[in-house]
Design an enzyme around this catalytic site. Structure first.
Site, PDB file in Angstrom:
ATOM      1  N   ARG A 160      41.452 -36.160  -5.091  1.00 45.22           N
ATOM      2  CA  ARG A 160      41.689 -35.076  -4.129  1.00 45.22           C
ATOM      3  C   ARG A 160      40.879 -35.307  -2.869  1.00 45.22           C
ATOM      4  O   ARG A 160      39.718 -35.734  -2.938  1.00 45.22           O
ATOM      5  CB  ARG A 160      41.268 -33.716  -4.719  1.00 45.22           C
ATOM      6  CG  ARG A 160      42.344 -33.060  -5.545  1.00 45.22           C
ATOM      7  CD  ARG A 160      43.575 -32.695  -4.692  1.00 45.22           C
ATOM      8  NE  ARG A 160      44.666 -32.156  -5.479  1.00 45.22           N
ATOM      9  CZ  ARG A 160      45.622 -32.879  -6.087  1.00 45.22           C
ATOM     10  NH1 ARG A 160      45.627 -34.190  -5.992  1.00 45.22           N
ATOM     11  NH2 ARG A 160      46.586 -32.281  -6.758  1.00 45.22           N
ATOM     12  N   GLU A 170      44.878 -33.733   4.928  1.00 46.98           N
ATOM     13  CA  GLU A 170      46.299 -33.967   4.611  1.00 46.98           C
ATOM     14  C   GLU A 170      47.146 -32.828   5.157  1.00 46.98           C
ATOM     15  O   GLU A 170      46.722 -31.683   5.045  1.00 46.98           O
ATOM     16  CB  GLU A 170      46.482 -34.016   3.089  1.00 46.98           C
ATOM     17  CG  GLU A 170      46.338 -35.398   2.520  1.00 46.98           C
ATOM     18  CD  GLU A 170      46.491 -35.420   1.005  1.00 46.98           C
ATOM     19  OE1 GLU A 170      47.519 -34.945   0.512  1.00 46.98           O
ATOM     20  OE2 GLU A 170      45.571 -35.903   0.340  1.00 46.98           O
ATOM     21  N   HIS A 183      49.005 -40.333  -0.443  1.00 52.61           N
ATOM     22  CA  HIS A 183      49.077 -39.474  -1.632  1.00 52.61           C
ATOM     23  C   HIS A 183      50.293 -39.841  -2.508  1.00 52.61           C
ATOM     24  O   HIS A 183      51.177 -39.025  -2.744  1.00 52.61           O
ATOM     25  CB  HIS A 183      49.135 -37.992  -1.207  1.00 52.61           C
ATOM     26  CG  HIS A 183      48.695 -37.049  -2.302  1.00 52.61           C
ATOM     27  ND1 HIS A 183      48.067 -35.864  -2.050  1.00 52.61           N
ATOM     28  CD2 HIS A 183      48.807 -37.112  -3.660  1.00 52.61           C
ATOM     29  CE1 HIS A 183      47.820 -35.226  -3.195  1.00 52.61           C
ATOM     30  NE2 HIS A 183      48.259 -35.972  -4.181  1.00 52.61           N
TER      31      HIS A 183
HETATM   32  C1  3PG Z   1      48.861 -34.583  -8.798  1.00 52.19           C
HETATM   33  O1  3PG Z   1      47.976 -33.743  -8.755  1.00 52.19           O
HETATM   34  O2  3PG Z   1      49.677 -34.656  -9.742  1.00 52.19           O
HETATM   35  C2  3PG Z   1      48.969 -35.612  -7.718  1.00 52.19           C
HETATM   36  O3  3PG Z   1      48.072 -35.368  -6.684  1.00 52.19           O
HETATM   37  C3  3PG Z   1      50.392 -35.817  -7.222  1.00 52.19           C
HETATM   38  O4  3PG Z   1      50.758 -34.947  -6.202  1.00 52.19           O
HETATM   39  P1  3PG Z   1      52.298 -34.931  -5.748  1.00 52.19           P
HETATM   40  O5  3PG Z   1      53.062 -34.223  -6.825  1.00 52.19           O
HETATM   41  O6  3PG Z   1      52.348 -34.201  -4.449  1.00 52.19           O
HETATM   42  O7  3PG Z   1      52.769 -36.338  -5.621  1.00 52.19           O
END
Ligand code: 3PG
Length: 314
Positions: A242, A271, A289
């Protein structure tokens, strides 16, 4: 008919499974500020990390029966508040572990050899000069990998690290140690390796490569200037967990001091508009991400979400 708004999309098999159960699944994205109005016509919302489901929204949609997070981190949802209102909140904690762990190693290999520099500069740079600049690569075999957070993703990262000959140490206040199975295809019983959990500071002092696998923290970052000062010369640090876990100003300062070999970031404080100094830094490998962004992980996530929503609403 049960109506589901999959506001950040859902993989086709998961959608088909819910439709086969008689649900209507809408994947047209509703802007955040119009969600309260739109959700009045739905029984549940599925989100990834883009859509937030906060208290104010929850208060305006008393008809909502379930919130489903396709993924791991629930920091975009006021989970306890939703549950206090009788709304079921679910996620898919196991589905994307392998995908994230493999991305971690994509970044570690990249930084160990400066592949991020070559990818950025080879189309315009001088071949011989770039080759000379990248002469000081490092091999991972025998190095120590420090895994912060020994949950599902951390353990998967440890498995891959063991597979390529790294020593593994961990740091997790909830575990004294974890036993990690290393599958070797072709032999019957997988060897099991015990990974010990140290204090964060002790682990940072000992590891050559550090990777973070803990949820978003309230308030202060986990890795600040004090922690960065503990790192070994030429350490590599990876954050696919994160944004905000590493203090970005302190990180840039540490990079300037020349102590850190490289940093990998899949997640950012700002972000979806990360600090440009991070994106352009020659010793930082970046991705937007995408830890869970494999077909395999998204299929598992979609199916797991479908199963859970069918159990709750079917
Ligand atoms: C999560 O917490 O599963 C990841 O950070 C993935 O995030 P996303 O679903 O936006 O790709």
């Amino acid at each position: 008919m049960i109506r589901i708004l999959a506001n950040d999309g859902i993989e086709a098999d998961g959608q088909a499974k819910m439709e086969a159960a008689g649900f209507e699944v809408v994947t047209t994205k509703v802007p955040q500020d119009q969600l309260a109005e739109a959700l009045k016509d739905y029984d549940a919302i599925c989100v990834r990390s883009a859509t937030t489901v906060r208290r104010e929204l929850i208060d305006r949609v008393p008809n909502l029966k379930a919130i489903a997070r396709g993924g791991v981190g629930m920091d975009n949802i006021d989970v306890e508040y939703a549950r206090s209102k009788g709304i079921k909140v679910v996620n898919t904690p196991a589905a994307s572990s392998r995908a994230v762990a493999e991305l971690v190693f994509g970044h570690i290999f990249t930084l160990a050899r400066g592949i991020q520099v070559a990818n950025r500069d080879m189309s315009t740079g001088d071949f011989a000069k770039l080759k000379k600049g990248l002469a000081g690569g490092v091999q991972l075999e025998g190095l120590t990998l420090g895994v912060v957070g020994l949950g599902r993703i951390g353990r998967e990262v440890a498995r891959i690290g063991l597979g390529i000959g790294m020593r593994i140490i961990g740091s997790d206040p909830y575990q004294k140690h974890v036993d990690v199975e290393v599958p070797i295809h072709g032999i019957g019983t997988a060897p099991v390796v015990r990974v010990n959990s140290l204090s964060l500071h002790e682990m940072l002092k000992r590891a050559d490569v550090i990777t973070l696998h803990v949820p978003a923290q309230d308030g202060e970052a986990l890795i600040n200037a004090e922690e960065l000062a503990l790192l070994q010369q030429d350490a590599i640090i990876v954050n696919t967990a994160r944004g905000g876990l590493i203090n970005e100003e302190a990180l840039l300062a540490a990079l300037e001091e020349g102590k850190i070999r490289g940093v990998a970031l899949d997640v950012f404080e700002g972000e979806p508009k990360p600090d440009a100094r991070l994106l352009n830094h020659p010793r930082i490998s970046v991705t937007p991400h995408v830890g869970a962004a494999t077909g395999e992980a998204q299929r598992l996530i979609g199916e797991e979400l479908a199963d859970q929503l069918i159990a709750i609403l079917g």
